[in-house]
Write a protein that holds these residues in place. Structure first.
Motif, PDB file in Angstrom:
ATOM      1  N   SER A 163       0.742  -1.263  -0.082  1.00 29.12           N
ATOM      2  CA  SER A 163       0.015   0.015   0.168  1.00 29.12           C
ATOM      3  C   SER A 163       0.928   1.110   0.049  1.00 29.12           C
ATOM      4  O   SER A 163       0.521   2.390  -0.750  1.00 29.12           O
ATOM      5  N   VAL A 174       1.301  10.212 -10.724  1.00 30.74           N
ATOM      6  CA  VAL A 174      -0.112  10.668 -11.256  1.00 30.74           C
ATOM      7  C   VAL A 174      -0.463  12.038 -10.732  1.00 30.74           C
ATOM      8  O   VAL A 174      -0.706  13.064 -11.580  1.00 30.74           O
TER       9      VAL A 174
ATOM     10  N   ARG B 121     -10.398   8.637  -7.770  1.00 31.65           N
ATOM     11  CA  ARG B 121     -10.400   7.993  -9.090  1.00 31.65           C
ATOM     12  C   ARG B 121     -10.388   9.049 -10.029  1.00 31.65           C
ATOM     13  O   ARG B 121      -9.878   8.984 -11.240  1.00 31.65           O
ATOM     14  N   ALA B 123      -8.727  11.760  -9.992  1.00 32.18           N
ATOM     15  CA  ALA B 123      -7.348  12.316 -10.216  1.00 32.18           C
ATOM     16  C   ALA B 123      -6.579  11.609 -11.001  1.00 32.18           C
ATOM     17  O   ALA B 123      -5.572  11.845 -11.466  1.00 32.18           O
ATOM     18  N   LEU B 124      -6.861  10.042 -10.844  1.00 33.18           N
ATOM     19  CA  LEU B 124      -6.088   9.188 -11.587  1.00 33.18           C
ATOM     20  C   LEU B 124      -6.342   9.096 -13.083  1.00 33.18           C
ATOM     21  O   LEU B 124      -5.772   8.552 -13.686  1.00 33.18           O
ATOM     22  N   THR B 125      -7.478   9.745 -13.375  1.00 27.92           N
ATOM     23  CA  THR B 125      -8.051   9.390 -14.865  1.00 27.92           C
ATOM     24  C   THR B 125      -8.106  10.850 -15.494  1.00 27.92           C
ATOM     25  O   THR B 125      -8.383  11.019 -16.568  1.00 27.92           O
ATOM     26  N   ALA B 130      -6.539  15.733 -11.183  1.00 29.27           N
ATOM     27  CA  ALA B 130      -5.138  15.665 -10.377  1.00 29.27           C
ATOM     28  C   ALA B 130      -4.663  17.050 -10.374  1.00 29.27           C
ATOM     29  O   ALA B 130      -4.110  17.205  -8.838  1.00 29.27           O
ATOM     30  N   LEU B 133      -6.443  18.263  -7.043  1.00 32.80           N
ATOM     31  CA  LEU B 133      -5.876  17.489  -5.960  1.00 32.80           C
ATOM     32  C   LEU B 133      -4.564  18.048  -5.476  1.00 32.80           C
ATOM     33  O   LEU B 133      -4.222  18.282  -4.230  1.00 32.80           O
ATOM     34  N   ARG B 134      -3.471  18.185  -6.439  1.00 36.34           N
ATOM     35  CA  ARG B 134      -2.486  18.561  -6.057  1.00 36.34           C
ATOM     36  C   ARG B 134      -2.192  20.122  -5.590  1.00 36.34           C
ATOM     37  O   ARG B 134      -1.595  20.410  -4.556  1.00 36.34           O
ATOM     38  N   ILE B 166      -3.112   6.998   1.652  1.00 34.33           N
ATOM     39  CA  ILE B 166      -3.732   6.866   0.267  1.00 34.33           C
ATOM     40  C   ILE B 166      -3.861   5.405  -0.270  1.00 34.33           C
ATOM     41  O   ILE B 166      -4.727   4.844  -0.508  1.00 34.33           O
ATOM     42  N   GLY B 167      -2.507   4.820   0.032  1.00 37.07           N
ATOM     43  CA  GLY B 167      -2.445   3.544  -0.787  1.00 37.07           C
ATOM     44  C   GLY B 167      -3.226   2.553   0.107  1.00 37.07           C
ATOM     45  O   GLY B 167      -3.879   1.516  -0.413  1.00 37.07           O
ATOM     46  N   ILE B 170      -6.900   2.767  -0.857  1.00 38.23           N
ATOM     47  CA  ILE B 170      -7.131   2.190  -2.101  1.00 38.23           C
ATOM     48  C   ILE B 170      -6.988   0.458  -2.074  1.00 38.23           C
ATOM     49  O   ILE B 170      -8.002   0.188  -2.563  1.00 38.23           O
ATOM     50  N   LEU B 171      -6.149  -0.076  -1.467  1.00 36.32           N
ATOM     51  CA  LEU B 171      -6.280  -1.472  -1.177  1.00 36.32           C
ATOM     52  C   LEU B 171      -7.483  -1.893  -0.322  1.00 36.32           C
ATOM     53  O   LEU B 171      -7.868  -3.009  -0.787  1.00 36.32           O
ATOM     54  N   VAL B 174     -10.968   0.238  -2.632  1.00 36.03           N
ATOM     55  CA  VAL B 174     -11.141  -0.121  -3.799  1.00 36.03           C
ATOM     56  C   VAL B 174     -10.636  -1.421  -4.448  1.00 36.03           C
ATOM     57  O   VAL B 174     -11.500  -2.163  -4.989  1.00 36.03           O
ATOM     58  N   VAL B 175      -9.603  -1.924  -4.225  1.00 37.22           N
ATOM     59  CA  VAL B 175      -9.149  -3.144  -4.856  1.00 37.22           C
ATOM     60  C   VAL B 175      -9.804  -4.319  -3.772  1.00 37.22           C
ATOM     61  O   VAL B 175      -9.841  -5.304  -4.303  1.00 37.22           O
TER      62      VAL B 175
END
Lengths: 203, 203
Positions: A163, A174, B121, B123-125, B130, B133-134, B166-167, B170-171, B174-175
């Motif tokens: 993670s 990103v 989502r 921001a990643l696309t 992005a 967010l930045r 954040i990681g 996501i895990l 989302v994942v």
């Protein structure tokens, strides 16, 4: 599609170029590029076959479904089957740094970074891609790491380590937040290594 | 759009309900829901105004552009202006645990989680998301954290901490990789707190 040779419907006739020893690698390379450029959703087995100059049936023959090509394309980037046991096999000392260096190396290389970012984007926006990442990739990879760990809840520990590396990749490549986006990779490794070391080795 | 009252073109006539003290909060609430449901790309100031039962001009009046509504909607979820100084203000001891608990609390609450995942989502696309967010969010939030830190490269340290949270989100959400997806939040806090503590306080 693959030249001027006329095609008949039904079982495809295969030329030597299509089925030769390089075909599998060409398909994987094409898959990486297609997933990276188009994302999970818009990539098709047909499109991959076209880019690789082979018949779609050969893609199915080597890999199975689109999800399985996706998983194989990710594995090519990470090579966890080769790398992870090597990293862990050297023993506890410095395993955090070796793993941080490995992940950062994969991310820093534009050739492996592009498909990995595509995977992450796809997983965040399409449940089918998230399922592939969860099932084929993370499970295989994290179980490999976890199997060699001598800590409580090894899979949880491996996930915490993953993670962190995923979050850094998102903010660095990103979202591109400064200074993380431009800092020397060695500084990231230096800071993150003790974190991974603790997760993977301390009870 | 906001009822049966006839509208003239030009500067909109505002009813008391539209401009009253609750209008700003209704707009923010509507923005959170719109961004969460539709994503950054498909959300419009017009759509937010409609959902809030106000004139689009009022959304512009309070917040400015769509990007600024987006940033304000995120800030409502995190409340960094209130929370971060409080967390850091209590001193070095336990700051890692307090920050981990705060982030996990925001993520565990479905009301704040939905718009945050939508932001991630988006921001990643979408580069536009992005950039928001930045710029608006991470910079403001991380600079607030960094300003109170007594470490080298405080912004880099704050970003490392943020990347980990954040990681994990996501895990976990989302994942949805197991066991991270279903583990008790206290176990996450317990493991992550020393990491954040080190990043935010150790030279």
């Amino acid at each position: 599609m693959t030249g001027g040779v006329p095609r008949r419907r039904g079982r495809p006739a295969r030329t030597e170029a299509e089925t030769g020893p390089g075909a599998r690698e060409r398909i994987l390379e094409a898959a990486r590029e297609e997933f990276a450029e188009r994302g999970y959703d818009k990539t098709s087995v047909r499109g991959i076959a076209k880019a690789a100059g082979v018949d779609p049936a050969l893609v199915h023959h080597y890999f199975g479904t689109k999800d399985e090509v996706f998983a194989a394309a990710i594995e090519v980037s990470f090579e966890p089957a080769l790398v992870v046991p090597a990293i862990l096999g050297e023993g506890k000392d410095g395993v955090g740094e070796r793993l941080a260096r490995y992940f950062v190396g994969v991310w820093e290389n534009p050739v492996s970074r592009a498909p990995l970012l595509a995977i992450l984007r796809s997983a965040l926006t399409h449940e089918a891609a998230a399922k592939v990442l969860r099932g084929f990739v993370l499970r295989r990879m994290l179980e490999r790491i976890a199997a060699d760990l001598d800590v409580p809840d090894p899979k949880f520990r491996a996930e915490l380590a993953a993670s962190h590396m995923i979050g850094i990749a998102i903010l660095r490549y990103v979202v591109q937040v400064e200074p993380l986006a431009t800092v020397d990779p060695e500084e990231i490794i230096e800071m993150v290594a003790p974190t991974l070391q603790r997760y993977l080795t301390e009870a």
